[in-house]
Enzyme design. Structure first.
Site, PDB file in Angstrom:
ATOM      1  N   SER A 255     -33.736   4.604  74.678  1.00 47.39           N
ATOM      2  CA  SER A 255     -35.171   4.187  74.950  1.00 47.39           C
ATOM      3  C   SER A 255     -36.011   3.112  74.382  1.00 47.39           C
ATOM      4  O   SER A 255     -37.201   2.850  74.615  1.00 47.39           O
ATOM      5  CB  SER A 255     -36.132   5.486  75.090  1.00 47.39           C
ATOM      6  OG  SER A 255     -36.004   6.154  76.189  1.00 47.39           O
TER       7      SER A 255
ATOM      8  N   SER B  30     -37.349   4.879  78.084  1.00 46.96           N
ATOM      9  CA  SER B  30     -38.790   5.555  78.443  1.00 46.96           C
ATOM     10  C   SER B  30     -39.825   4.717  77.490  1.00 46.96           C
ATOM     11  O   SER B  30     -41.072   4.836  78.024  1.00 46.96           O
ATOM     12  CB  SER B  30     -38.987   6.859  78.011  1.00 46.96           C
ATOM     13  OG  SER B  30     -38.524   6.967  76.412  1.00 46.96           O
TER      14      SER B  30
ATOM     15  N   LYS C 216     -46.418   4.271  70.981  1.00 46.67           N
ATOM     16  CA  LYS C 216     -46.146   4.886  72.281  1.00 46.67           C
ATOM     17  C   LYS C 216     -46.853   6.320  72.019  1.00 46.67           C
ATOM     18  O   LYS C 216     -47.148   7.013  71.011  1.00 46.67           O
ATOM     19  CB  LYS C 216     -44.435   5.191  71.975  1.00 46.67           C
ATOM     20  CG  LYS C 216     -43.850   5.853  73.280  1.00 46.67           C
ATOM     21  CD  LYS C 216     -42.273   6.130  73.182  1.00 46.67           C
ATOM     22  CE  LYS C 216     -41.637   6.709  74.238  1.00 46.67           C
ATOM     23  NZ  LYS C 216     -40.360   6.834  73.967  1.00 46.67           N
TER      24      LYS C 216
HETATM   25  N1  GLN Z   1     -32.699   6.971  79.723  1.00 52.32           N
HETATM   26  C1  GLN Z   1     -32.182   8.161  78.787  1.00 52.32           C
HETATM   27  C2  GLN Z   1     -32.902   9.522  79.650  1.00 52.32           C
HETATM   28  O1  GLN Z   1     -33.444   9.468  80.338  1.00 52.32           O
HETATM   29  C3  GLN Z   1     -32.809   8.108  77.464  1.00 52.32           C
HETATM   30  C4  GLN Z   1     -34.287   8.209  77.123  1.00 52.32           C
HETATM   31  C5  GLN Z   1     -34.481   8.260  75.930  1.00 52.32           C
HETATM   32  O2  GLN Z   1     -33.826   7.486  74.960  1.00 52.32           O
HETATM   33  N2  GLN Z   1     -35.841   8.688  75.448  1.00 52.32           N
HETATM   34  O3  GLN Z   1     -32.700  10.786  78.938  1.00 52.32           O
END
Ligand code: GLN
Length: 485
Positions: free
Chosen positions: A179, A155, A76
């Site tokens: 995420s 994400s 990532k």
């Molecule tokens: N969807 C959540 C956010 O927008 C979690 C994102 C994540 O785990 N990086 O913060």
């Protein structure tokens, strides 16, 4: 070869049936031919990958190979990679080339794995759909055959989509509020968010430091175990990393599940969950009963407060972490700044996207002198109650099972103008991060032809048990082997 798991590829390399150079070429060619439709990679590091593959073949020939030597995978684009641009999906870091490796990156390098490139992600890991990346949205391989462009989740959507499309057998990811698990669920692959502190955060671009955790994504639970073997461990460079022995996560995969005590949190089987999704989750739980598990209902009474607490704590930490991007030290700098204030304001106005700005505004507000007690302090108290819920639940059961997301992958654009609906995507995943416990997403069926994920939550440092439970499920089901058309 591209349909094989990491474990299988490793055996092919070991037997000499294929070389890492051939294998790496095959995956690179697939990325070239297919990734235009998914946009799952921000960068493909072809020359470096081919050089690493050649070196891996030499290592194997010399007889000092690890399981990972010569196996292709991807990172990532939030893990700093020495000499390779690391963007966090943001214009702010589009030109940032780290002078050092994250601990996770260095570990994979030391194990001899071949990194093919950096996968796409929501900007600074903020999002649930991979639509906030500066490098464009990622398209889920599922649903494309019906002519629909669906989100892969976020994400870590680039990593999840690339694995589902067989562009890479495994990829790293991070999970601050869901995420890893939510994109794994939406793309029909297997993902693990370890206990907070199990995997070093050193060199992972920070979003919310008390919640961020690096983890694993692959098609099988076994491959997740192989990844965690490389990633887990104490790191003196991360003050929140935990000094505790790392088991061999593959050693207990075949333990029988007889007597496993499964808890179903009643708050996670609410009207937020569509009946079709619920059916899939209940079917998966039945499989566990067949494998010898006992099932009972449990309660996480404060779970309903998790989203509210998270959207105070995470933005508060993000606003502090992101204050370092000011155009002075690294990353984007606006053109012709008139003075220092102009440099700061225009750099940040031009370098950050809308969602990131929204988080900075919310976080700065929550931390401001007049509101600190009312919002931030209150949220921290709620966080403690949520943690206590999990501690209580694990006095009665070994693991918790629930859905990962309230619905399957949605169509791109469906939630972009409605941040609150987007935030509710993580309604079943966020409490886990606030408590710091580990959790997995395991493919467990389909609704309308789209993958559904089963969430398995464990007690602190119980990753081996989660992987064991997921692996046993994958011996009697084949949801994780299904191919998007
Ligand atoms: N969807 C959540 C956010 O927008 C979690 C994102 C994540 O785990 N990086 O913060």
């Amino acid at each position: 070869m591209h349909n094989k798991s990491v474990a299988e590829l490793s055996r092919e390399l070991e037997s000499g049936k294929i070389s890492s150079v051939e294998l790496t070429r095959e995956f690179l060619d697939r990325i070239k031919a297919e990734d235009k439709q998914y946009n799952s990679f921000i960068a493909v590091t072809e020359d470096q990958a081919m050089a690493d593959a050649k070196a891996a073949d030499e290592q194997r020939a010399a007889g000092n190979a690890s399981v990972w030597t010569g196996v292709p995978f991807a990172h990532k684009d939030i893990f700093c990679t020495k000499g390779v641009a690391t963007t966090a999906g943001s214009k702010m870091l589009a030109n940032f080339v780290p002078p050092y490796d994250s601990t996770v990156t260095a570990n994979f390098r030391a194990a001899g794995a071949v990194c093919l490139g950096k996968t796409n992600m929501d900007e600074f890991a903020m999002g649930s759909s991979n639509e906030s990346s500066f490098f464009g949205p990622v398209t889920n391989p599922w649903g494309l055959s019906a002519g629909e462009k669906r989100v892969p989740g976020g994400s870590s959507g680039g990593s999840a989509a690339a694995i589902a499309a067989r562009l890479v057998p495994a990829a790293t990811a991070t999970d601050t509020g869901g995420s890893i698990r939510q994109p794994a669920a939406l793309c029909g692959i297997t993902g693990l968010k370890p206990t907070y502190g199990r995997v070093s955060r050193y060199g992972i671009i920070a979003f919310a430091s008390s919640l961020d955790q690096g983890g694993t994504m692959a098609r099988t639970a076994e491959d997740n175990a192989l990844m965690l073997n490389v990633m887990a461990g104490f790191d003196p460079k991360d003050s929140t990393s935990v000094d505790r022995a790392v088991p061999d996560y593959t050693a207990t995969l075949n333990e029988p599940l007889k007597g496993l005590r499964v808890g179903l949190p009643k708050e996670y089987f609410s009207d937020q969950l569509s009946p079709a999704m619920e059916q899939q989750i209940r079917n998966a739980v039945k499989e566990y009963e067949k494998l010898g598990a006992t099932v009972k209902e449990v309660s996480l009474p404060h779970a309903k407060l998790a989203i509210a607490a998270y959207y105070v704590i995470a933005p508060a930490e993000a606003s502090a972490n992101l204050s370092r991007f000011d155009g002075v030290r690294y990353g984007y700098r606006c053109e012709n700044p008139q003075d220092l204030n102009d440099l700061y304001t225009r750099t940040r106005a031009e370098g950050f996207g809308d969602e990131v700005k929204r988080r900075i505004l919310v976080g700065t507000y929550a931390l401001s002198a007049g509101y600190f007690d009312a919002y931030y302090l209150k949220a921290q108290k709620v966080r403690r109650l949520i943690q206590q819920d999990f501690i209580n639940a694990f006095k009665e059961v070994d693991v918790l099972m629930s859905p990962v997301s309230p619905s399957p992958a949605f169509v791109q654009g469906a939630n972009t103008n409605d941040p609150v609906t987007m935030y509710l995507e993580d309604i079943f995943t966020i409490a886990v991060n606030l408590a710091g416990v580990p959790a997995m997403s395991v493919p467990a069926g389909f609704v309308d032809g789209l993958p559904v994920g089963l969430q398995i939550i464990g007690n602190y440092f119980d990753e081996a048990r989660l992987l064991n439970a997921a692996h046993q499920f994958q011996q009697v089901t084949d949801w994780h082997q299904k191919l998007p058309q």
